[in-house]
Motif scaffolding. Structure first.
Motif, PDB file in Angstrom:
ATOM      1  N   ARG A 181       0.836  -1.211   0.000  1.00 19.15           N
ATOM      2  CA  ARG A 181       0.000   0.000   0.000  1.00 19.15           C
ATOM      3  C   ARG A 181       0.865   1.252   0.000  1.00 19.15           C
ATOM      4  O   ARG A 181       0.597   2.219  -0.716  1.00 19.15           O
ATOM      5  N   ARG A 182       1.915   1.250   0.826  1.00 20.06           N
ATOM      6  CA  ARG A 182       2.824   2.405   0.881  1.00 20.06           C
ATOM      7  C   ARG A 182       3.462   2.656  -0.483  1.00 20.06           C
ATOM      8  O   ARG A 182       3.552   3.800  -0.939  1.00 20.06           O
ATOM      9  N   VAL A 185       3.013   6.121  -2.560  1.00 25.42           N
ATOM     10  CA  VAL A 185       4.193   6.927  -2.908  1.00 25.42           C
ATOM     11  C   VAL A 185       4.342   7.012  -4.421  1.00 25.42           C
ATOM     12  O   VAL A 185       4.579   8.098  -4.975  1.00 25.42           O
ATOM     13  N   GLY A 186       4.174   5.902  -5.106  1.00 26.19           N
ATOM     14  CA  GLY A 186       4.275   5.902  -6.561  1.00 26.19           C
ATOM     15  C   GLY A 186       3.255   6.824  -7.202  1.00 26.19           C
ATOM     16  O   GLY A 186       3.570   7.571  -8.131  1.00 26.19           O
ATOM     17  N   SER A 187       2.047   6.799  -6.688  1.00 25.50           N
ATOM     18  CA  SER A 187       0.994   7.652  -7.218  1.00 25.50           C
ATOM     19  C   SER A 187       1.328   9.128  -7.040  1.00 25.50           C
ATOM     20  O   SER A 187       1.165   9.936  -7.966  1.00 25.50           O
ATOM     21  N   ALA A 227       5.315  14.405 -10.981  1.00 31.43           N
ATOM     22  CA  ALA A 227       6.220  14.461 -12.125  1.00 31.43           C
ATOM     23  C   ALA A 227       5.480  14.880 -13.392  1.00 31.43           C
ATOM     24  O   ALA A 227       6.037  15.613 -14.215  1.00 31.43           O
ATOM     25  N   LEU A 228       4.253  14.448 -13.558  1.00 32.41           N
ATOM     26  CA  LEU A 228       3.499  14.804 -14.757  1.00 32.41           C
ATOM     27  C   LEU A 228       3.151  16.291 -14.791  1.00 32.41           C
ATOM     28  O   LEU A 228       2.823  16.833 -15.847  1.00 32.41           O
ATOM     29  N   LEU A 244       3.724   5.010 -19.441  1.00 32.21           N
ATOM     30  CA  LEU A 244       4.072   6.001 -18.422  1.00 32.21           C
ATOM     31  C   LEU A 244       5.289   6.810 -18.858  1.00 32.21           C
ATOM     32  O   LEU A 244       5.304   8.042 -18.748  1.00 32.21           O
ATOM     33  N   ILE A 245       6.306   6.139 -19.354  1.00 31.92           N
ATOM     34  CA  ILE A 245       7.515   6.847 -19.788  1.00 31.92           C
ATOM     35  C   ILE A 245       7.194   7.787 -20.946  1.00 31.92           C
ATOM     36  O   ILE A 245       7.696   8.916 -20.999  1.00 31.92           O
TER      37      ILE A 245
END
Length: 90
Positions: free
Chosen positions: A29-30, A34-36, A42-43, A72-73
């Protein structure tokens, strides 16, 4: 009736397995949270988009993972390309 030592060991091992499973779920979940946050940020910020795209290209080495990140990249590259050109500070 008292539980045997073998029963107590089995119950303790089962409890440990449940705790490990909860710990793994919490870590997952963490990572998702964090990724989200990192991707969303970044976007919106070209420099961070460039940095994240570069990091992903460098750090993600498994082909199956690379294929998963292609879109994503591309999005990060597009966000970085939409930035205003940098001014020459010389």
């Amino acid at each position: 009736m008292a539980r045997s030592i073998d029963q107590q060991i089995a119950e303790t091992q089962a409890k440990l397995a449940r705790l490990k499973q909860r710990q793994k779920a919490s870590e997952t979940r963490r990572k998702i949270i964090v990724g989200s946050v990192v991707i969303s940020n970044a976007l919106k910020e070209p420099e961070k988009a460039r940095a994240l795209a570069a990091l992903l290209r460098r750090a993600v080495t498994r082909e199956v993972d690379q294929k998963e990140l292609v879109g994503l990249i591309e999005d990060l590259d597009q966000a970085a390309a939409n930035a205003a050109p940098r001014e020459d500070r010389s």
